[in-house]
Design an enzyme around this catalytic site. Structure first.
Site, PDB file in Angstrom:
ATOM      1  N   VAL A  46       0.906  -0.904   0.131  1.00 13.82           N
ATOM      2  CA  VAL A  46       0.067  -0.052   0.186  1.00 13.82           C
ATOM      3  C   VAL A  46       0.833   0.559  -0.160  1.00 13.82           C
ATOM      4  O   VAL A  46       1.707   1.268   0.376  1.00 13.82           O
ATOM      5  CB  VAL A  46      -0.828  -0.045   1.210  1.00 13.82           C
ATOM      6  CG1 VAL A  46      -1.931   1.585   1.087  1.00 13.82           C
ATOM      7  CG2 VAL A  46      -2.053  -1.201   1.088  1.00 13.82           C
ATOM      8  N   VAL A  50      -3.407  -3.276   5.228  1.00 11.18           N
ATOM      9  CA  VAL A  50      -1.923  -2.968   4.843  1.00 11.18           C
ATOM     10  C   VAL A  50      -0.882  -4.345   5.659  1.00 11.18           C
ATOM     11  O   VAL A  50      -0.217  -5.126   5.060  1.00 11.18           O
ATOM     12  CB  VAL A  50      -1.026  -2.154   6.206  1.00 11.18           C
ATOM     13  CG1 VAL A  50       0.465  -2.006   4.935  1.00 11.18           C
ATOM     14  CG2 VAL A  50      -1.725  -0.550   5.393  1.00 11.18           C
ATOM     15  N   LEU A  78      -6.546 -13.790  13.341  1.00 17.42           N
ATOM     16  CA  LEU A  78      -8.419 -13.989  12.391  1.00 17.42           C
ATOM     17  C   LEU A  78      -7.482 -12.758  11.288  1.00 17.42           C
ATOM     18  O   LEU A  78      -6.832 -12.290  11.515  1.00 17.42           O
ATOM     19  CB  LEU A  78      -9.496 -13.313  12.809  1.00 17.42           C
ATOM     20  CG  LEU A  78      -9.631 -15.041  14.593  1.00 17.42           C
ATOM     21  CD1 LEU A  78     -10.520 -14.025  15.070  1.00 17.42           C
ATOM     22  CD2 LEU A  78     -10.735 -15.526  13.882  1.00 17.42           C
ATOM     23  N   LEU A  86     -18.370 -17.062  17.002  1.00  9.38           N
ATOM     24  CA  LEU A  86     -16.959 -17.352  17.338  1.00  9.38           C
ATOM     25  C   LEU A  86     -16.451 -18.404  17.968  1.00  9.38           C
ATOM     26  O   LEU A  86     -16.061 -18.511  18.839  1.00  9.38           O
ATOM     27  CB  LEU A  86     -16.074 -16.323  17.945  1.00  9.38           C
ATOM     28  CG  LEU A  86     -16.129 -14.562  17.801  1.00  9.38           C
ATOM     29  CD1 LEU A  86     -17.370 -13.704  17.006  1.00  9.38           C
ATOM     30  CD2 LEU A  86     -15.469 -13.627  18.894  1.00  9.38           C
ATOM     31  N   ILE A 104     -14.111 -20.106  20.103  1.00  9.09           N
ATOM     32  CA  ILE A 104     -13.938 -19.021  21.187  1.00  9.09           C
ATOM     33  C   ILE A 104     -15.737 -19.259  22.701  1.00  9.09           C
ATOM     34  O   ILE A 104     -15.547 -20.514  23.677  1.00  9.09           O
ATOM     35  CB  ILE A 104     -14.080 -18.037  21.713  1.00  9.09           C
ATOM     36  CG1 ILE A 104     -13.189 -17.288  20.513  1.00  9.09           C
ATOM     37  CG2 ILE A 104     -13.639 -16.732  22.910  1.00  9.09           C
ATOM     38  CD1 ILE A 104     -11.353 -17.836  20.873  1.00  9.09           C
TER      39      ILE A 104
HETATM   40  C1  LIG Z   1      -6.687 -11.194  15.951  1.00  9.43           C
HETATM   41  C2  LIG Z   1      -7.706 -12.523  17.108  1.00  9.43           C
HETATM   42  N1  LIG Z   1      -8.229 -12.495  17.515  1.00  9.43           N
HETATM   43  C3  LIG Z   1      -8.709 -13.011  18.198  1.00  9.43           C
HETATM   44  C4  LIG Z   1      -8.529 -14.659  18.213  1.00  9.43           C
HETATM   45  C5  LIG Z   1      -9.259 -15.552  19.438  1.00  9.43           C
HETATM   46  N2  LIG Z   1      -9.972 -16.629  17.601  1.00  9.43           N
HETATM   47  C6  LIG Z   1      -9.940 -17.747  18.219  1.00  9.43           C
HETATM   48  S1  LIG Z   1     -10.616 -18.750  17.001  1.00  9.43           S
HETATM   49  C7  LIG Z   1     -11.943 -17.286  17.046  1.00  9.43           C
HETATM   50  C8  LIG Z   1     -13.571 -17.444  16.365  1.00  9.43           C
HETATM   51  C9  LIG Z   1     -13.389 -17.789  15.215  1.00  9.43           C
HETATM   52  O1  LIG Z   1     -14.235 -17.568  14.818  1.00  9.43           O
HETATM   53  P1  LIG Z   1     -14.957 -18.089  13.145  1.00  9.43           P
HETATM   54  O2  LIG Z   1     -13.861 -17.514  12.175  1.00  9.43           O
HETATM   55  O3  LIG Z   1     -16.492 -17.734  13.073  1.00  9.43           O
HETATM   56  O4  LIG Z   1     -14.597 -19.275  12.967  1.00  9.43           O
HETATM   57  P2  LIG Z   1     -14.826 -20.775  13.891  1.00  9.43           P
HETATM   58  O5  LIG Z   1     -14.781 -20.895  15.535  1.00  9.43           O
HETATM   59  O6  LIG Z   1     -16.820 -20.023  14.462  1.00  9.43           O
HETATM   60  O7  LIG Z   1     -14.557 -21.730  13.396  1.00  9.43           O
HETATM   61  C10 LIG Z   1     -11.126 -16.103  18.088  1.00  9.43           C
HETATM   62  C11 LIG Z   1     -12.210 -14.948  18.221  1.00  9.43           C
HETATM   63  C12 LIG Z   1      -7.635 -14.863  17.783  1.00  9.43           C
HETATM   64  N3  LIG Z   1      -6.742 -15.806  16.956  1.00  9.43           N
HETATM   65  N4  LIG Z   1      -7.536 -13.324  16.362  1.00  9.43           N
HETATM   66 MG   LIG Z   2     -17.678 -18.614  13.410  1.00  8.50          MG
END
Ligand SMILES: Cc1ncc(C[n+]2csc(CCOP(=O)(O)OP(=O)(O)O)c2C)c(N)n1
Ligand SMILES: [Mg+2]
Length: 599
Positions: free
Chosen positions: A25, A51, A421, A476, A479
């Site tokens: 960027v 970025v 994430l 989530l 979590i």
């Molecule tokens: C930047 C960041 N913040 C928080 C987390 C903690 N975290 C791990 S998995 C998750 C939820 C993921 O949800 P989703 O992508 O919908 O996947 P699912 O478990 O529902 O399949 C979170 C908040 C992380 N890994 N990275």
């Molecule tokens: Mg999910």
């Protein structure tokens, strides 16, 4: 000597070191770099929308092919801080990426200049070198050292921060006299490997734990050759997955707390010696060390001396590049084979294979809303053995690790340690840039997908086609599952009534509309029988339009995925497979008759 701007020298060096693509960027402080990039013409630039996205694209690009080094570029201040997550995940997973940032002029660094931040200090813990280059004449050396460090020993990222005036200053530089520095990779000695082979010979139930270092060393073929030669089953780590094909008779499953198979853990627990190569005993692989280490001996081969003994003390530690070590192991094992000294492992190998045939989880559910396990079954049916999967974190990624199959190195590209994430989408784009002919399939939960969703536009603009399987539980999920321990379900819901899209039925974001708005194609499915046709349709759309295609599967909102805190105590939430038809795409159980005896 020709006189060139320091930044022109930098771009020439990038090309000389093999860089052909950049992800970035622009901004005012890095415009000299962009001017030099344009003038050189040899580096193709992909314009990210965030970025951080550029940094993950660089990771995906590096990880797709041996020898690649992803380059991410941003301006001063917030661009550098945005890329820290990419630097962290690259460092954690031993991935070389080069991050180049612009900076305020040297004389104004201490004056709280606009977007001046000490990014080198901030990035230090997550890089092998983080340097604000204060002298223009140092620029060639800084880049030379960067490439040397990224490739030597345990690979990892480097940040070079270039003040505006340093970029613009003229220096004496002739690219014809530039030479990349030799790369340092330690090699196991004969004495070390003889000792390891003695220990293997004395063991009755040995296993190889194959880590990502084998993939970094481009040595998967040597791993398989060694395993076959000494007839020892292999447990790949999450980072090493693909080093041995999933359908190989010596592939004994993955062990761990989450991305593992029941047979992988059982095989590890049954072993009496583990030869770890290019792995780091990650805690989600080992679980509690008492359980993991009890009753077995360990040999640890790693390229980084300080990794030996970091997690637990092995019985033998060998500092070596995985490729060098494997070649030495093969050479010396051949000598023992010729001398008739290799033990017969048939019974142990068959024991492991039997667990692989029988200790399966169920994937075949017909429920509506769809149970996640079914999605992976359909993905296996839809995608061939040469598919490159990209994923990050969440129940979606964990279940992917449990149920998908990987047959080649660099075909499971996962942010293993950092799990940030949002990583999946930009990393998949980086893989597409590196391997334009590959079938790339990204796997995200809804939250991971939403994190850096704007990068979809990059895929549309630069025609980077791939399929994004989006498993939407409107939660989530990982979590939510972890909160069971606290008896709460708090701040983890992504559901709301979308006033524009009643058809998403309270699941909140209308991913199809967003994806279409970004210039991509998207399909949504609600029933298990629709998944495979949708994936087939996605392939056609991808070929026709050359853009990312999102396939969203609306899942049951609450499904717990197998996991635990010890590898001998993984909690299963669903009924296990007791018949072949419960797990039709599991390897080893493909012959239904083999499972009937379990009825
Ligand atoms: C930047 C960041 N913040 C928080 C987390 C903690 N975290 C791990 S998995 C998750 C939820 C993921 O949800 P989703 O992508 O919908 O996947 P699912 O478990 O529902 O399949 C979170 C908040 C992380 N890994 N990275
Ligand atoms: Mg999910």
């Amino acid at each position: 000597m020709p006189r060139v701007k320091a930044i022109q020298a930098a771009v020439q060096i990038l090309q000389r070191e093999g860089v052909t693509h950049a992800f970035g960027v622009p901004g005012a402080a890095i415009n000299p770099f962009y001017a030099a990039l344009r003038e050189s013409g040899g580096i193709t630039h992909v314009l990210a929308r965030h970025v951080e996205g550029a940094s993950h694209m660089a990771e995906g690009y590096t990880r797709a092919r041996a020898g690649n080094i992803g380059l991410c570029v941003g301006t001063s201040g917030p661009a550098g801080t945005d890329m820290l997550t990419g630097l962290y995940s690259a460092a954690a997973d031993s991935v070389p990426i080069l991050c180049v940032t612009g900076q305020a002029p040297v004389a104004r660094l201490h004056k709280e200049d606009f977007q001046a931040v000490d990014i080198a200090a901030i990035a230090k813990p997550v890089t092998k070198l983080a340097m604000t280059v204060l002298e223009a004449a140092q620029v060639p050396g800084a880049f030379q050292q960067a490439f040397h460090l990224m490739r030597s020993g345990r690979p990892g990222p480097v940040l070079l921060d270039l003040p505006f005036d340093v970029q613009m200053a003229e220096i004496e530089f002739d690219i014809d006299t530039y030479e990349p520095l030799p790369v340092h990779k330690p090699a196991a000695t004969r004495a070390q490997v003889e000792k390891a082979l003695d220990m293997l010979e004395a063991a009755e139930r040995p296993l190889i734990v194959a880590g990502g270092g084998i993939i970094n060393a481009d040595a998967a073929d040597q791993l398989v050759e060694l395993a076959e030669l000494i007839d020892v089953p292999v447990i790949p780590t999450l980072m090493g997955w693909g080093a041995i094909p999933d359908d190989h008779r010596l592939m004994a499953g993955m062990a761990g707390l989450q991305t593992s198979q029941r047979y992988g853990n059982a095989n590890l627990l049954a072993s009496d010696l583990v030869l770890g190569i290019g792995n780091r005993w990650a805690n989600r692989h080992t679980g509690g060390l008492e359980v993991y280490t009890r009753g077995r001996r360990f040999i640890h081969v790693d390229i980084e001396p300080t990794q030996i003994g970091r997690v637990f003390a092995p019985d033998l530690g060998i500092v070596s590049d995985a490729g060098h070590a494997l070649r030495r192991f093969i050479e010396l094992a051949r000598e023992r084979e010729a001398a008739g000294r290799l033990p017969d492992r048939t019974g142990w190998v068959e024991e492991c294979a039997e667990r692989k045939r029988t200790m399966l989880r169920r994937t075949h559910f017909d429920d509506v809303p769809v149970k996640p396990q079914r999605v992976y079954e359909e993905m296996i049916k839809a995608f061939g053995n040469d598919t490159r999967y990209v994923s990050t974190i969440g129940l979606s990624q964990i279940a992917g690790g449990q149920f998908l199959h990987v047959y080649r190195p660099r075909h499971w590209i996962n942010a293993g340690q950092a799990g940030p994430l949002g990583w999946t989408l930009p990393a998949a784009l980086g893989v597409c840039v590196a391997e334009p002919e590959a079938t790339v399939v990204a796997l995200s939960g809804d939250y991971d997908f939403q994190f850096l969703i704007e990068e979809l536009a990059v895929g549309a603009q630069f025609h980077l086609p791939y399929i994004h399987v989006l498993v939407n539980n409107s939660y989530l999920g990982l979590i939510r599952q972890a909160q069971r321990a606290f008896d709460i379900d708090y701040c983890v819901q992504l559901s709301f009534d979308n006033v524009n899209s009643p058809e998403v039925g309270g699941y909140g974001v209308d991913h199809v509309k967003v994806a279409e708005g970004m210039g991509c194609k998207a399909l949504r499915v609600q029933e298990p029988g629709e998944i495979l046709p949708a994936l087939e349709q996605a392939k056609k759309l991808m070929a026709e339009f050359r853009v990312p295609v999102v396939v969203e599967v609306i899942l049951e909102r609450v499904t717990n995925i197998s996991m635990g805190t010890e590898i001998d105590n993984i909690i299963e939430f669903e009924e296990l497979a007791t018949r072949g038809e419960h797990a039709p795409t599991a390897l080893g159980a493909l012959n239904l008759d083999q499972m009937q005896f379990l009825d």
